[in-house]
Enzyme design. Sequence first.
Site, PDB file in Angstrom:
ATOM      1  CB  VAL A 237      14.888  35.338  46.240  1.00 56.23           C
ATOM      2  CG1 VAL A 237      14.468  36.743  46.621  1.00 56.23           C
ATOM      3  CG2 VAL A 237      14.904  35.166  44.731  1.00 56.23           C
TER       4      VAL A 237
ATOM      5  CB  ALA B 171       8.726  29.423  57.060  1.00 54.84           C
TER       6      ALA B 171
ATOM      7  NE  ARG C  31      10.576  23.330  49.456  1.00 52.42           N
ATOM      8  CZ  ARG C  31       9.998  24.238  48.676  1.00 52.42           C
ATOM      9  NH1 ARG C  31       8.724  24.493  48.798  1.00 52.42           N
ATOM     10  NH2 ARG C  31      10.692  24.888  47.764  1.00 52.42           N
TER      11      ARG C  31
ATOM     12  CE  LYS D 187       8.978  35.167  38.425  1.00 50.98           C
ATOM     13  NZ  LYS D 187      10.381  35.187  38.205  1.00 50.98           N
TER      14      LYS D 187
ATOM     15  CD  GLU E  26      10.663  47.904  41.914  1.00 47.10           C
ATOM     16  OE1 GLU E  26      10.641  47.535  40.736  1.00 47.10           O
ATOM     17  OE2 GLU E  26      10.194  48.993  42.289  1.00 47.10           O
TER      18      GLU E  26
ATOM     19  N   GLY F 126      21.227  29.538  37.154  1.00 50.03           N
ATOM     20  CA  GLY F 126      20.190  29.901  38.124  1.00 50.03           C
ATOM     21  C   GLY F 126      19.219  30.954  37.626  1.00 50.03           C
TER      22      GLY F 126
ATOM     23  CD  GLU G 265      10.616  31.770  37.153  1.00 48.03           C
ATOM     24  OE1 GLU G 265       9.856  31.559  38.090  1.00 48.03           O
ATOM     25  OE2 GLU G 265      11.501  32.656  37.185  1.00 48.03           O
TER      26      GLU G 265
ATOM     27  CE  LYS H 249      10.057  38.228  35.475  1.00 51.02           C
ATOM     28  NZ  LYS H 249      11.229  37.696  34.770  1.00 51.02           N
TER      29      LYS H 249
HETATM   30  N1  HSE Z   1      13.262  33.111  35.318  1.00 49.27           N
HETATM   31  C1  HSE Z   1      13.226  34.531  35.439  1.00 49.27           C
HETATM   32  C2  HSE Z   1      13.967  35.127  34.243  1.00 49.27           C
HETATM   33  C3  HSE Z   1      13.879  34.930  36.732  1.00 49.27           C
HETATM   34  O1  HSE Z   1      14.669  34.390  33.553  1.00 49.27           O
HETATM   35  O2  HSE Z   1      13.819  36.303  33.967  1.00 49.27           O
HETATM   36  C4  HSE Z   1      13.597  36.331  37.192  1.00 49.27           C
HETATM   37  O3  HSE Z   1      12.236  36.637  37.242  1.00 49.27           O
END
Ligand code: HSE
Length: 454
Positions: free
Chosen positions: A32, A61, A63, A124, A148, A206, A209, A224
């Site tokens: 992101v 910042a 890692r 979230k 958002e 991708g 999570e 959410k």
């Molecule tokens: N892992 C989340 C999804 C990513 O699949 O919706 C976006 O919040």
Amino acid sequence: MYRDPVQSFQPEHQVPASLRPLRVGMIGIGTVGAGTFRVLRRNQADIVARTGRGIEIVIVAARQLGRAAEIVGDTGVTLTDDPLLVATHPGIDVVVEVAGGTGPARDWVLAAIAHGKHVVTANKALLAVHGAEILDAARRRGVAVAYEGAVAVSIPIVKALREGLAANRIEWVAGIINGTSNFILSRMRDEALDFDTALAQAQALGYAEADPAFDVEGTDAGHKLSLLAANAFGMPIRFADAQVEGITGLSRLDVACAEQLGYRVKLLGIARRQAHGVELRVQPALLPATHLLAQVHGSMNGVMVKGDAAGITMYYGAGAGSEQTASAVIADLVDIARLDCTRAAQRVPHLGFQAHAVRDLPVLPRADVCGAHYLRIPVADAGQAEAMANWLAARQVPVRRVALADAQPGIGPQVLVLTETVVQADLDQAVQALHAHPALAGRVTTLRVEDWMA
Ligand code: HSE
């Protein structure tokens, strides 16, 4: 002293032409963060035109400093491996937290607020778990926390609830708000993939999570949903009270039986106001196959809102992705940039804000517009279909598909053609010539095929 708002309105020429850019510190430059960096640079001119000032990332910042250095290049952005340095940096106005997680992220965000920084986050889980504490701290310090990107990333649903639907008493919000689960359900249905293979694909793309259990067990959707409900109903963030069930227990047989009955199984998040409370639940559920939400496939998200004045509105868009989330993060930065400045033109869409280059773009004449088309060609002999396709292809109209219309009583054979993308002028010329073709038995009908809105 009372100031008449109309009298004190400053006409455009009295407003400073440019304010100093909003200075941003970013914590995290993974998927992101990198998208945010990229989109901000790519679209800076449009963003400045819309906002009235620039938005500049000053410090990041990370890692992995080596990877971060590759992303920021020679832009002069300072890199550090210390998120607290960013959170407390005296030279920035806003902290963008896109590192994820709930432990350290809470400390960074609270430190930023304590130092008078606005916060933008796409996290979230952080808000679902620590939102009450964070939002309370922000309220007391007089700074904004915007998120958002935390809900249905590319869909501006928080803004829809806070702004577009601000006049409404919201009755319910229902949606597909986890892209990974929706992707798995779609693949299981469309390609008969098993659960694990579909999940592995979602991870490779991708969408998932870091811990995909959050996706498939409904937790992410629950996070959410609790944010949506807070916005919709003005209630506190109540993730701990939500009823959350994922798709891990769902059998393919039930998906198939539901289909046979005309339903589609979707993981839905529902927040519904009732007389004595609010339903807050995430569950796999049967939706009529014709329902708009049942058309939300793959990793896409869809959210439906019922307001007492607007009625039902629906919002659709990518539920995961780098630039898709960046789009929301930057929209929040634009809002924060507007807190300190902006004339009316940049607050409401009266169209005084386009970048110069766009203002001068001409509108394309019909002949220059490209697109695919449907042609219905009445012919004397049903054996003409392939010949018609070849005839068109030889005149700059390549054909994607050719078929014969199912027979209709009293109507002669009709060749149906779907073209590839063609220039309108080429199509017009070919259709004109086609009308002189000896095999033709009537006028040719052409319709645009708008199948690019994927
Ligand atoms: N892992 C989340 C999804 C990513 O699949 O919706 C976006 O919040």
